[in-house]
Design an enzyme around this catalytic site. Structure first.
Site, PDB file in Angstrom:
ATOM      1  N   GLY A 109     -39.263  -9.521 -11.027  1.00 29.96           N
ATOM      2  CA  GLY A 109     -38.018  -9.588 -10.947  1.00 29.96           C
ATOM      3  C   GLY A 109     -37.016  -9.298 -12.499  1.00 29.96           C
ATOM      4  O   GLY A 109     -38.365  -9.494 -13.595  1.00 29.96           O
ATOM      5  N   SER A 110     -36.357  -8.645 -12.246  1.00 32.95           N
ATOM      6  CA  SER A 110     -35.881  -8.290 -13.963  1.00 32.95           C
ATOM      7  C   SER A 110     -34.401  -7.548 -13.666  1.00 32.95           C
ATOM      8  O   SER A 110     -33.368  -7.575 -12.682  1.00 32.95           O
ATOM      9  CB  SER A 110     -36.264  -6.470 -14.398  1.00 32.95           C
ATOM     10  OG  SER A 110     -35.190  -6.340 -15.128  1.00 32.95           O
ATOM     11  N   SER A 111     -33.819  -8.673 -14.735  1.00 37.52           N
ATOM     12  CA  SER A 111     -31.910  -8.709 -15.075  1.00 37.52           C
ATOM     13  C   SER A 111     -31.652  -7.567 -14.912  1.00 37.52           C
ATOM     14  O   SER A 111     -30.471  -7.249 -14.687  1.00 37.52           O
ATOM     15  CB  SER A 111     -31.688  -9.601 -16.158  1.00 37.52           C
ATOM     16  OG  SER A 111     -32.502  -9.404 -16.927  1.00 37.52           O
ATOM     17  N   SER A 118     -32.431  -4.923 -12.996  1.00 44.47           N
ATOM     18  CA  SER A 118     -33.002  -4.206 -12.110  1.00 44.47           C
ATOM     19  C   SER A 118     -31.442  -3.507 -11.215  1.00 44.47           C
ATOM     20  O   SER A 118     -31.218  -2.335 -10.654  1.00 44.47           O
ATOM     21  CB  SER A 118     -34.190  -4.444 -10.855  1.00 44.47           C
ATOM     22  OG  SER A 118     -32.995  -6.046 -10.803  1.00 44.47           O
TER      23      SER A 118
END
Lengths: 422, 143
Positions: free
Chosen positions: B63-65, B67
Site C-alpha cells: 500500500g502507498s497513499s 498508488s
C-alpha cells in the site's frame, strides 16, 4: 446504494451544492463502498497529501475541481509539493513538469487550502482536538495525528483527501471507530538502558524497528519515561514506523492521550502479545537504516535533514552543534515555510546559511529531484530519509545522530559516534 | 469460452487481455513507472515487465497513499492494465479508477479473487473479464 446517506448527502450527490461538491462526494461514497463502510462521518479538518506532482493527470483533476467552483468546507492544509516556492531551492525537473507542478500547487490554493506545504502540519498550527474525526494524508502526519494528538484519521490516499475536504465527509471505517484503536500488542522497553532513551537518535531507530515488527497493527509501548518523550522525538518515531511499516497509530503508556495506562490502550483486555525489546534488537534495526557500510573517514557527499520537516527547535539544535563552523559538503535542511518565517524573525536563517546550509521549504529531497545528479552517499538523522533515499533518488544513505551529521558536514568525511551501542 | 474463475467485481466492467500474474505484491508508487507502465521495482520478479494492456493479477499491493495518483496517470496516458485482479482490496488503487471516470477518461474493472485462485490463473494467456466478475478463456487454451 448500500451506504446509508443523510438527506443533506443525497442532495449534495444531486449537485445541489455545486458540481465539485457532487464529484467529491461521489468519490467518497464509492470509496466508502469499496471499504465496506455503512455510513459517512463529518470531518473537522483535512491535510492533503495529493499536491505532489506525479504526472499531468493530477494537475488536470485539481484544475477541473477549480473550474467546477470547488471550495473546501473544512480547514485544509497542504503537504509538500514538488517545488520550493518559498525559498527557491533548485529542483531538477524539466520545464513542463515544473510548470504542471506549480499549477497543481496553485490550484489547491484556489480551492481554499492553506499553502502550508509541509509534512509536519501539526507543527504549523493544524492541531485537531482529541477525539475529533479528520481526514489526513501523508503517513507521518497520520500517525502523529492519531497517536500524539488523539484525533482520528485513516491514511487518506491521493485525491480522496481533497474529495473529503470538498464535501466535508469521509467513510466511517478503520481508525475512526474506537474499537479499532485498541492496542493489540504491547512492547516493553523496560530492559533498555535509560541513557539510550535520552538520545534523539534512539527514536527513529525505535520507530523503524516498530514498523518492521508490527506492520499495520496498533502497538502500545511501555517503560518510556514521560519526561523524555518530547514532541520532536515522537514525530521522528512515528515517521520511521510509518515508513518501515504501515503503522497508523501507536500508544505509549503514560505519554499519549489514549494510553494513561497500558490497560486503557488495550481497552481493558490484555494484549494478544508482549514483545520485550532489547538493545541488541534495536542495534540490528539501526544497522538496517544504512543502505551501505561506510568506513570511518570515508568521503561522503551530502547531509540531509528534516523528514518530517525540521521544527524551529531542531534548527536551533543544528546551530548549537555547528558552533559557526562551515560545511564542506551540501547540507539540506528541509522544513516548512512556517519555520522559515520564524527563522527569519529570529535572524537564524542567515546563521544557518552562513554555515553553508541550503534551506529547502515546501518540498524535500526524496520527493523531487534536488540532490546533485548521479550517485552519492548522504548521511541523515531521519529514519524516513534513511528508508526512502535509495529507492527514490538512487543515492545511498547512512544513518547517524544529528551530532554525527554535523561533524560529517564540517569535515566532509563520515564521522559517527557508535559508543552508545557498544 | 470456458469460465476459469469467478471474481468479485469491486468496480465492474468488461475487458480482454493477456494475464500478467505476479506472485509477490508490488507498490504502484515507486514500483511502476507512471508514464509507461513498466515495473521498476528491482525486487519484483517481473521487474522490467510492462503492465500496460495486460490483465494484471497479484495477491496484494504494497500500500502507498500515492498508488491512486500513479494509476490515474497510467489511465490518462492509456498505459494502464486493461483490468486488475487483486487477492485483497486496495481501495486507494480503486480510487485512481474512480477519479479517472470522473475525468471522463477510460476506466478499467477492478476485481478481487482469493490469492490461491489468482495463483492458478494461466500466465500470459488471453482472458475475457465479464461485468459479473467471470474470467473466461477460449476453449482451446482453457486446457
Amino acid at each position: 446504494m448500500p451506504l446509508d446517506l443523510t438527506e443533506t448527502e443525497r442532495a449534495m450527490l444531486a449537485r445541489a451544492e455545486g458540481a465539485a461538491a457532487g464529484t467529491a462526494l461521489r468519490i467518497v461514497v464509492e470509496t466508502a463502498a469499496m471499504l465496506g463502510a455503512k455510513r459517512l462521518i463529518e470531518i473537522a479538518s483535512v491535510h492533503v497529501d495529493g499536491c505532489l506532482y506525479h504526472g499531468d493527470s493530477g494537475t488536470l483533476f485539481v484544475e477541473k475541481l477549480v473550474e467546477d467552483r470547488g471550495a473546501v468546507r473544512v480547514p485544509t492544509t497542504l503537504n509538500v509539493g514538488a517545488l520550493d516556492l518559498a525559498c527557491g531551492a533548485p529542483v531538477r525537473l524539466a520545464p513542463h513538469e515544473k510548470e504542471m507542478a506549480r499549477r497543481m500547487m496553485q490550484a489547491y490554493q484556489r480551492l481554499g487550502c492553506t499553502p502550508s506545504f509541509t509534512c509536519a502540519p501539526y507543527q504549523a498550527g493544524h492541531r485537531p482536538a482529541r477525539g475529533q474525526d479528520v481526514a489526513w494524508g501523508e503517513s507521518n502526519a497520520v500517525v502523529f495525528c492519531n497517536s500524539v494528538l488523539g484525533a482520528r484519521t485513516n491514511r487518506y490516499g491521493d485525491y480522496l483527501d481533497i474529495a473529503a475536504a470538498l464535501c466535508g465527509r469521509a467513510p466511517q471505517v478503520g481508525l475512526h471507530l474506537p474499537e479499532n484503536r485498541r492496542a493489540a500488542l504491547a512492547v516493553d522497553l523496560s530492559a533498555l538502558p535509560a541513557r539510550l532513551m535520552e538520545e534523539d537518535v534512539f527514536y527513529p531507530i525505535l520507530g523503524s524497528w516498530l514498523g518492521r515488527e508490527v506492520g499495520s497493527a496498533v502497538p502500545c509501548l511501555t517503560g518510556l519515561p514521560a519526561d523524555v518523550a518530547t514532541e520532536d522525538r515522537l514525530k521522528a518515531l512515528g515517521a520511521a514506523a510509518a515508513s518501515s511499516g504501515a503503522v497508523g497509530l501507536f500508544h505509549i503508556a503514560g505519554v499519549t492521550p489514549e494510553a494513561s495506562t497500558l490497560e486503557e490502550a488495550t481497552q481493558g483486555t490484555p494484549p494478544e502479545r508482549t514483545i520485550h525489546l532489547s538493545a541488541a534488537m534495536l542495534d540490528a534495526a539501526r544497522r538496517k537504516l544504512s543502505t551501505r557500510d561506510l568506513a570511518p573517514d570515508a568521503p561522503i557527499q551530502a547531509v540531509a535533514l528534516g523528514s518530517p520537516h525540521f521544527s524551529l527547535a531542531e534548527c536551533r539544535s543544528f546551530l548549537a552543534l555547528a558552533k559557526g563552523r562551515h560545511a564542506r559538503i551540501p547540507v539540506y535542511i528541509c522544513t516548512g515555510r512556517h519555520v522559515v518565517a520564524r527563522l527569519e524573525e529570529l535572524g537564524l536563517r542567515s546563521e544557518l546559511e552562513a554555515c553553508g546550509v541550503t534551506i529547502v521549504a515546501d518540498t524535500c529531497i526524496v520527493v523531487t529531484p534536488m540532490l546533485p545528479d548521479g550517485h552519492g552517499t548522504l548521511i541523515t538523522n531521519s529514519g524516513k530519509f534513511a528508508h526512502y533515499t535509495l529507492p527514490n533518488t538512487g543515492w545511498d544513505a547512512v544513518y547517524g545522530s544529528l551530532g554525527d551529521c554535523v561533524e560529517t558536514a564540517v569535515t566532509g568525511r563520515f564521522s559517527r559516534d557508535d559508543s552508545l551501542w557498544l | 469460452m470456458a469460465v476459469i474463475a469467478t471474481a468479485i467485481p469491486v468496480l465492474p466492467g468488461s475487458a480482454h487481455g493477456r494475464v500478467l500474474r505476479l506472485a509477490q505484491p508490488i507498490s504502484f508508487w515507486g514500483g511502476v513507472d507512471p508514464h509507461t507502465g513498466t515495473i521498476t521495482d528491482a525486487q519484483s520478479e517481473a521487474s522490467g515487465a510492462d503492465i500496460a494492456g495486460r490483465v494484471l493479477c497479484l495477491p496484494a499491493t504494497r500500500g502507498s497513499s500515492s498508488s491512486s495518483a500513479v494509476l490515474l496517470e497510467l489511465l490518462h496516458r492509456r498505459n494502464a492494465p486493461v483490468a486488475i485482479v487483486l487477492g485483497e482490496i486496495d481501495a486507494i488503487l480503486g480510487l485512481g479508477i474512480i477519479v479517472a471516470r470522473e475525468m471522463g477518461w477510460p476506466t478499467i474493472p477492478l476485481l478481487t479473487l482469493p490469492a490461491a485462485a489468482i495463483a492458478a490463473l494461466p500466465q500470459d494467456v488471453p482472458v475475457t473479464i465479464r461485468e459479473n466478475g467471470e474470467i473466461a478463456v477460449e476453449d482451446e487454451s482453457g486446457g
